[in-house]
Design a protein around this motif. Structure first.
Motif, PDB file in Angstrom:
ATOM      1  N   PRO A 195       0.550  -1.091  -0.292  1.00 28.83           N
ATOM      2  CA  PRO A 195       0.563  -0.078  -0.280  1.00 28.83           C
ATOM      3  C   PRO A 195       1.219   1.326  -0.059  1.00 28.83           C
ATOM      4  O   PRO A 195       2.236   1.683   0.699  1.00 28.83           O
ATOM      5  N   MET A 196       0.501   2.075  -0.856  1.00 24.07           N
ATOM      6  CA  MET A 196       0.622   3.553  -1.066  1.00 24.07           C
ATOM      7  C   MET A 196       0.245   4.703  -1.419  1.00 24.07           C
ATOM      8  O   MET A 196      -0.446   4.592  -1.094  1.00 24.07           O
ATOM      9  N   LYS A 197       1.081   6.010  -0.100  1.00 27.27           N
ATOM     10  CA  LYS A 197       0.386   6.690  -0.012  1.00 27.27           C
ATOM     11  C   LYS A 197      -0.691   7.715  -1.340  1.00 27.27           C
ATOM     12  O   LYS A 197      -2.292   8.366  -0.764  1.00 27.27           O
ATOM     13  N   TRP A 198      -0.101   7.401  -2.759  1.00 25.93           N
ATOM     14  CA  TRP A 198      -1.547   8.083  -3.677  1.00 25.93           C
ATOM     15  C   TRP A 198      -2.393   7.119  -3.366  1.00 25.93           C
ATOM     16  O   TRP A 198      -3.193   7.393  -4.055  1.00 25.93           O
ATOM     17  N   MET A 199      -2.403   5.996  -3.072  1.00 25.36           N
ATOM     18  CA  MET A 199      -3.968   4.965  -3.453  1.00 25.36           C
ATOM     19  C   MET A 199      -4.521   5.615  -1.948  1.00 25.36           C
ATOM     20  O   MET A 199      -4.921   5.258  -0.622  1.00 25.36           O
ATOM     21  N   GLN A 200      -5.052   6.744  -2.357  1.00 26.43           N
ATOM     22  CA  GLN A 200      -6.587   7.160  -1.051  1.00 26.43           C
ATOM     23  C   GLN A 200      -7.545   6.976  -0.569  1.00 26.43           C
ATOM     24  O   GLN A 200      -7.818   6.735   0.051  1.00 26.43           O
ATOM     25  N   ASN A 201      -8.304   6.000  -1.527  1.00 25.26           N
ATOM     26  CA  ASN A 201      -8.798   5.461  -0.758  1.00 25.26           C
ATOM     27  C   ASN A 201      -8.294   3.955  -0.374  1.00 25.26           C
ATOM     28  O   ASN A 201     -10.154   3.686   0.245  1.00 25.26           O
ATOM     29  N   ILE A 202      -7.583   3.810   0.139  1.00 24.82           N
ATOM     30  CA  ILE A 202      -7.459   2.449   0.969  1.00 24.82           C
ATOM     31  C   ILE A 202      -7.772   3.525   2.545  1.00 24.82           C
ATOM     32  O   ILE A 202      -7.234   2.725   3.217  1.00 24.82           O
TER      33      ILE A 202
END
Length: 239
Positions: free
Chosen positions: A173-180
């Motif tokens: 998981p990475m920070k650009w994956m806002q919806n997680i």
């Protein structure tokens, strides 16, 4: 208190490092009271979660909120995660994020020097807007499955002899994956630059096209990405 940044993935051991900051944790519910839940973290430490839990709780629960102490979280978001959860994989995610944070601090502390990290051998860009969404170090490897015999019969074509290649990559998981960070268990992964759909995530896991089961799964479709190769510069990082 830092409530603006993405929530850090924590277990019981890591919670004390983020007091006053936004965190997310999965707990196994032991007792539910009015205004709080007492549970075990994925590394078997007791955590008290304060707030307004939903009226019906499953065995495992994800919470997002502010770490008030080394064993207390004030939660704003509560999400039922079902009665089965792979605590080992979640602890591995926590470990990976902690390592990445330590590397980030180390890089920032040396930003005034002329040293720089070697370029990654592979990076993945959104095919539509060319934004970098992952590098080689972000990939979470998995053992290839046995192809179609791993799938339910409705998803089989009958060609068991052909070994199916992976049509996606799975990443951390990475920070650009806002919806997680919104507390949902599964959802589409959209490019932060152009909003193009790049893949899908599911905390409960999903099946790769090769037949292997990946849990939890943050899947990026190769058809939506451009893989760029670069050779490391042997002179980089030298004074």
């Amino acid at each position: 208190m830092d409530t603006s940044s993405p929530a850090a993935f924590v277990n019981g051991a890591l919670l004390r490092r983020y007091i006053g900051q936004k965190v997310r944790a999965v707990v196994q519910v032991i007792r539910s009271d009015i205004g709080s839940v007492t549970g075990k973290s994925t590394d078997d430490q007791q955590i008290v979660v304060k707030g307004s839990p939903p009226p019906s709780l499953t065995t495992y629960l994800e919470v997002i909120g502010i770490a008030e102490s080394e064993n207390t979280i004030r939660a704003d978001v509560w999400t039922n995660f079902g009665d089965n959860f792979d605590a080992g994989n979640y602890n591995e995610l926590c470990r990976r994020e902690e390592v990445m944070n330590e590397l980030k601090v180390e890089v920032e502390s040396n930003s005034s020097s002329q040293e720089s990290l070697p370029k990654p051998q592979a990076m993945y860009r959104c095919k539509k807007c060319r934004r970098i969404v992952a590098i080689e170090e972000n990939i979470v490897p998995h053992e290839p499955g046995k192809g179609e015999e791993c799938f339910a019969w409705k998803k089989r074509s009958g060609n068991y002899a052909e070994r199916v290649q992976c049509s996606s990559i799975f990443v951390e998981p990475m920070k650009w994956m806002q919806n997680i960070h919104d507390g949902t268990v599964e959802e589409k992964l959209l490019c932060l630059g152009c909003n193009a759909r790049l893949g899908y995530f599911n905390w409960a896991g999903m099946q790769c096209s090769c037949g292997a089961w990946v849990n939890p799964a943050f899947q990026l479709h190769k058809s939506r990405l451009d893989e760029c190769k670069s050779e490391p510069n042997p002179n980089q990082g030298t004074v």
